[in-house]
Write a protein that holds these residues in place. Structure first.
Motif, PDB file in Angstrom:
ATOM      1  N   MET A   1       0.833  -1.213   0.000  1.00 43.02           N
ATOM      2  CA  MET A   1       0.000   0.000   0.000  1.00 43.02           C
ATOM      3  C   MET A   1       0.860   1.252   0.000  1.00 43.02           C
ATOM      4  O   MET A   1       0.658   2.173  -0.773  1.00 43.02           O
ATOM      5  CB  MET A   1      -0.914  -0.025   1.241  1.00 43.02           C
ATOM      6  N   LYS A   2       1.914   1.242   0.856  1.00 45.15           N
ATOM      7  CA  LYS A   2       2.804   2.392   0.950  1.00 45.15           C
ATOM      8  C   LYS A   2       3.540   2.606  -0.375  1.00 45.15           C
ATOM      9  O   LYS A   2       3.687   3.720  -0.855  1.00 45.15           O
ATOM     10  CB  LYS A   2       3.796   2.153   2.086  1.00 45.15           C
ATOM     11  N   ARG A   3       3.930   1.460  -0.940  1.00 42.71           N
ATOM     12  CA  ARG A   3       4.654   1.547  -2.207  1.00 42.71           C
ATOM     13  C   ARG A   3       3.751   2.148  -3.300  1.00 42.71           C
ATOM     14  O   ARG A   3       4.157   3.020  -4.065  1.00 42.71           O
ATOM     15  CB  ARG A   3       5.110   0.147  -2.608  1.00 42.71           C
ATOM     16  N   ASN A   4       2.506   1.666  -3.303  1.00 42.00           N
ATOM     17  CA  ASN A   4       1.560   2.182  -4.289  1.00 42.00           C
ATOM     18  C   ASN A   4       1.308   3.672  -4.108  1.00 42.00           C
ATOM     19  O   ASN A   4       1.171   4.415  -5.083  1.00 42.00           O
ATOM     20  CB  ASN A   4       0.235   1.430  -4.190  1.00 42.00           C
ATOM     21  N   THR A   5       1.233   4.095  -2.878  1.00 47.20           N
ATOM     22  CA  THR A   5       1.006   5.518  -2.614  1.00 47.20           C
ATOM     23  C   THR A   5       2.161   6.355  -3.138  1.00 47.20           C
ATOM     24  O   THR A   5       1.973   7.411  -3.756  1.00 47.20           O
ATOM     25  CB  THR A   5       0.839   5.755  -1.101  1.00 47.20           C
ATOM     26  N   ILE A   6       3.373   5.845  -2.901  1.00 43.96           N
ATOM     27  CA  ILE A   6       4.555   6.585  -3.382  1.00 43.96           C
ATOM     28  C   ILE A   6       4.534   6.660  -4.910  1.00 43.96           C
ATOM     29  O   ILE A   6       4.727   7.718  -5.515  1.00 43.96           O
ATOM     30  CB  ILE A   6       5.859   5.908  -2.890  1.00 43.96           C
ATOM     31  N   VAL A   7       4.254   5.494  -5.522  1.00 42.94           N
ATOM     32  CA  VAL A   7       4.235   5.456  -6.993  1.00 42.94           C
ATOM     33  C   VAL A   7       3.145   6.388  -7.531  1.00 42.94           C
ATOM     34  O   VAL A   7       3.375   7.150  -8.474  1.00 42.94           O
ATOM     35  CB  VAL A   7       4.003   4.011  -7.493  1.00 42.94           C
ATOM     36  N   LEU A   8       1.987   6.344  -6.869  1.00 40.32           N
ATOM     37  CA  LEU A   8       0.889   7.203  -7.316  1.00 40.32           C
ATOM     38  C   LEU A   8       1.253   8.680  -7.180  1.00 40.32           C
ATOM     39  O   LEU A   8       0.988   9.493  -8.079  1.00 40.32           O
ATOM     40  CB  LEU A   8      -0.372   6.898  -6.498  1.00 40.32           C
ATOM     41  N   SER A   9       1.915   9.012  -6.079  1.00 34.28           N
ATOM     42  CA  SER A   9       2.331  10.407  -5.873  1.00 34.28           C
ATOM     43  C   SER A   9       3.300  10.841  -6.960  1.00 34.28           C
ATOM     44  O   SER A   9       3.201  11.942  -7.515  1.00 34.28           O
ATOM     45  CB  SER A   9       2.997  10.563  -4.507  1.00 34.28           C
ATOM     46  N   LEU A  12       1.427  11.388 -10.125  1.00 37.02           N
ATOM     47  CA  LEU A  12       0.664  12.638 -10.093  1.00 37.02           C
ATOM     48  C   LEU A  12       1.572  13.852 -10.272  1.00 37.02           C
ATOM     49  O   LEU A  12       1.245  14.800 -10.991  1.00 37.02           O
ATOM     50  CB  LEU A  12      -0.120  12.755  -8.776  1.00 37.02           C
ATOM     51  N   VAL A  13       2.748  13.801  -9.613  1.00 39.58           N
ATOM     52  CA  VAL A  13       3.705  14.901  -9.767  1.00 39.58           C
ATOM     53  C   VAL A  13       4.150  14.994 -11.227  1.00 39.58           C
ATOM     54  O   VAL A  13       4.224  16.079 -11.816  1.00 39.58           O
ATOM     55  CB  VAL A  13       4.917  14.708  -8.829  1.00 39.58           C
ATOM     56  N   LEU A  14       4.413  13.825 -11.810  1.00 41.23           N
ATOM     57  CA  LEU A  14       4.822  13.811 -13.224  1.00 41.23           C
ATOM     58  C   LEU A  14       3.728  14.387 -14.113  1.00 41.23           C
ATOM     59  O   LEU A  14       3.988  15.184 -15.025  1.00 41.23           O
ATOM     60  CB  LEU A  14       5.129  12.378 -13.666  1.00 41.23           C
TER      61      LEU A  14
ATOM     62  N   PHE B  59      -3.282   5.467 -18.999  1.00 41.46           N
ATOM     63  CA  PHE B  59      -4.021   6.729 -18.966  1.00 41.46           C
ATOM     64  C   PHE B  59      -3.108   7.933 -19.209  1.00 41.46           C
ATOM     65  O   PHE B  59      -3.512   8.932 -19.798  1.00 41.46           O
ATOM     66  CB  PHE B  59      -4.707   6.844 -17.601  1.00 41.46           C
ATOM     67  N   LEU B  60      -1.841   7.776 -18.776  1.00 48.70           N
ATOM     68  CA  LEU B  60      -0.889   8.882 -18.851  1.00 48.70           C
ATOM     69  C   LEU B  60      -0.736   9.470 -20.261  1.00 48.70           C
ATOM     70  O   LEU B  60      -0.837  10.683 -20.446  1.00 48.70           O
ATOM     71  CB  LEU B  60       0.463   8.410 -18.291  1.00 48.70           C
ATOM     72  N   PRO B  61      -0.511   8.615 -21.280  1.00 49.09           N
ATOM     73  CA  PRO B  61      -0.371   9.200 -22.634  1.00 49.09           C
ATOM     74  C   PRO B  61      -1.593   9.975 -23.080  1.00 49.09           C
ATOM     75  O   PRO B  61      -1.475  10.954 -23.799  1.00 49.09           O
ATOM     76  CB  PRO B  61      -0.155   7.971 -23.526  1.00 49.09           C
ATOM     77  N   LEU B  62      -2.795   9.520 -22.646  1.00 47.31           N
ATOM     78  CA  LEU B  62      -4.009  10.237 -23.036  1.00 47.31           C
ATOM     79  C   LEU B  62      -4.003  11.652 -22.480  1.00 47.31           C
ATOM     80  O   LEU B  62      -4.338  12.613 -23.169  1.00 47.31           O
ATOM     81  CB  LEU B  62      -5.249   9.490 -22.514  1.00 47.31           C
ATOM     82  N   VAL B  63      -3.602  11.747 -21.204  1.00 48.13           N
ATOM     83  CA  VAL B  63      -3.551  13.069 -20.572  1.00 48.13           C
ATOM     84  C   VAL B  63      -2.514  13.932 -21.273  1.00 48.13           C
ATOM     85  O   VAL B  63      -2.755  15.097 -21.595  1.00 48.13           O
ATOM     86  CB  VAL B  63      -3.204  12.932 -19.074  1.00 48.13           C
ATOM     87  N   LEU B  64      -1.357  13.325 -21.548  1.00 46.55           N
ATOM     88  CA  LEU B  64      -0.288  14.102 -22.186  1.00 46.55           C
ATOM     89  C   LEU B  64      -0.688  14.546 -23.581  1.00 46.55           C
ATOM     90  O   LEU B  64      -0.402  15.669 -23.993  1.00 46.55           O
ATOM     91  CB  LEU B  64       0.996  13.264 -22.254  1.00 46.55           C
ATOM     92  N   SER B  65      -1.388  13.653 -24.292  1.00 48.51           N
ATOM     93  CA  SER B  65      -1.787  14.020 -25.657  1.00 48.51           C
ATOM     94  C   SER B  65      -2.762  15.187 -25.639  1.00 48.51           C
ATOM     95  O   SER B  65      -2.793  16.000 -26.554  1.00 48.51           O
ATOM     96  CB  SER B  65      -2.393  12.823 -26.386  1.00 48.51           C
ATOM     97  N   ALA B  66      -3.554  15.261 -24.586  1.00 52.54           N
ATOM     98  CA  ALA B  66      -4.504  16.379 -24.486  1.00 52.54           C
ATOM     99  C   ALA B  66      -3.776  17.704 -24.395  1.00 52.54           C
ATOM    100  O   ALA B  66      -4.237  18.727 -24.892  1.00 52.54           O
ATOM    101  CB  ALA B  66      -5.391  16.183 -23.267  1.00 52.54           C
ATOM    102  N   PHE B  67      -2.591  17.680 -23.777  1.00 51.31           N
ATOM    103  CA  PHE B  67      -1.810  18.917 -23.696  1.00 51.31           C
ATOM    104  C   PHE B  67      -0.949  19.117 -24.932  1.00 51.31           C
ATOM    105  O   PHE B  67      -0.626  20.231 -25.306  1.00 51.31           O
ATOM    106  CB  PHE B  67      -0.917  18.888 -22.451  1.00 51.31           C
TER     107      PHE B  67
END
Lengths: 209, 216
Positions: A1-9, A12-14, B59-67
């Motif tokens: 779960m912690k790993r997933n949260t980090i990856v998700l963060s 999202l930052v990316l 999903f990521l490429p879809l978002v990027l393509s939108a930009f």
């Protein structure tokens, strides 16, 4: 779960970084495109309110007319600046342009009508010239002169107009006319064949009548 | 799932689970629907939800393509439109022909003129008008033996009905005879023309006519 949260963060930052980069890129390109458009005074056709014939809109209108010095048919340099104090119609034309041939008699008549009020036409030919081939160049100049004589163009006819096309919006189509007032400011522009009345109206605007 | 007003359908990320299933992923490679953790959601319940990283990666490429899309043309939605940019004439076909080597061979070259425009025929009625001409570079392995042009149609400008022009409009075909050496030659032939509409003329233009000529 912690790993997933980090990856998700991280994802999202990316995502946020890419979104910001995309927006910044778009904004920067938009500004660059607008700047470039303004710099070359790119002319556009915009639909008028009635939605029929598009109206010519040039960024040069209400701005100083770009100065130039071109040779006339006798080899004499003629500059736009030397006409300061007069209203000037800069008419870009070419021998191969049928609509130009139609409007030329109108220009001749209007020039005769308004010359006494301080009005002049500069007919700038966009016919291609071969400066490296003297024989060909002489022939091309002769063709322009012949055309000008046939059409009774008694106003200055200047050659090598292609050398000044950029500051005048690229001149993608002919005839194109710019109307310059006594202070050197462009007050109107026309693209394509319009009507004698339209041209006269713009001449009067240039004369501040 | 929150829905308010007229916000439209909810956004779902990936293929939905069945009504009684929610997504669970323990590793990137093994996503699966978990039958026992249903929260009544089609995709992901607010509690106990685990994110499928592979779905996010998709999903990521879809978002990027939108930009990326608007960045290609920042002024594409401008109400103004450019005038007369690009070519008024387009070469249609053939792209490739096979001919007998060293023998004159006929080829029909098809072109299309943009709606509303006309170009002078090969034989315009006035000296000052620029004829349409097809040519093949002299340094290629293909020689243009002859070219036969269609007759122009009579055309008058509305403001000058007394002057008849000889023009092409719509589609037209040039019948050429070429002589190719043995082998495969990508010829960059040319069409020179000058186009006008009823009110204005574009400067003369030369377009490339690329033809893959195979001489056998």
């Amino acid at each position: 779960m912690k790993r997933n949260t980090i990856v998700l963060s991280v994802v999202l930052v990316l995502l946020a970084a890419f979104a910001w980069a995309g927006w910044a890129n778009w904004e920067s390109r938009k500004q660059a495109a607008e700047k470039r458009l303004a710099m070359v005074a790119k002319a556009e056709l915009v639909a008028n309110s009635s939605g029929d014939v598009p109206k010519f809109a040039s960024p040069l209108v209400n701005n100083p007319a770009p100065d130039f010095a071109l040779e006339d048919l006798n080899g004499k340099k003629v500059s736009l600046a030397s006409y300061r104090g007069k209203a000037v119609l800069i008419n870009f034309w070419a021998t191969w342009c049928g609509p130009c041939k139609i409007e030329t008699p109108w220009l001749v008549e209007l020039r005769n009508q308004y010359a006494s009020k301080g009005f002049e036409i500069l007919g700038v030919s966009l016919d291609d010239l071969d400066p490296d081939d003297k024989k060909m160049l002489a022939e091309e100049k002769r063709d322009i002169a012949k055309f000008a004589a046939q059409e009774h163009m008694q106003y200055p006819v200047l050659i090598d107009g292609g050398s000044i096309d950029k500051p005048y919006g690229g001149l993608d189509a002919l005839p194109t006319s710019y109307f310059v007032d006594r202070n050197g400011k462009v007050v109107a522009a026309q693209l394509g064949l319009t009507s004698k009345d339209d041209i006269e109206g713009n001449i009067r605007k240039a004369l501040s009548e | 799932m929150i829905r308010e007003g007229n916000w439209g359908p909810p956004i779902s990320m990936g293929a939905p689970c069945l009504a009684s299933e929610t997504w669970e992923s323990t590793t990137l490679d093994q996503p699966r629907c978990h039958p026992e953790r249903s929260e009544g959601s089609a995709f992901c319940a607010p509690s106990g939800c685990r994110f499928d990283l592979r779905k996010i990666a998709l999903f990521l490429p879809l978002v990027l393509s939108a930009f990326a899309a608007p960045a290609q043309s920042p002024l594409a939605d401008s109400p103004t439109r450019s005038i007369l940019h690009g070519a008024a004439v387009e070469y249609l076909f053939p792209e490739q022909i096979t001919v007998l080597a060293s023998k004159p061979s006929p080829v029909a070259l098809h072109f299309r003129i943009a709606p509303g425009f006309h170009i002078n025929s090969h034989t315009p009625k006035e000296d000052y008008l620029i004829p349409t001409t097809f040519s093949v570079p002299e340094d290629s392995n293909v020689r243009l033996e002859s070219a036969s042009y269609p007759n122009g149609a009579d055309f008058t400008l509305p403001l000058d009905p007394s002057t008849k022009l000889s023009v092409y409009t719509g589609e037209f075909t040039i019948q050429a005879h070429i002589v190719a050496q043995r082998g495969n030659h990508l010829v960059q032939a040319s069409l020179h023309y000058q186009a006008c509409d009823k009110n204005a003329c574009m400067p003369p233009k030369t377009i490339t006519v690329p033809i893959d000529v195979i001489g056998k």
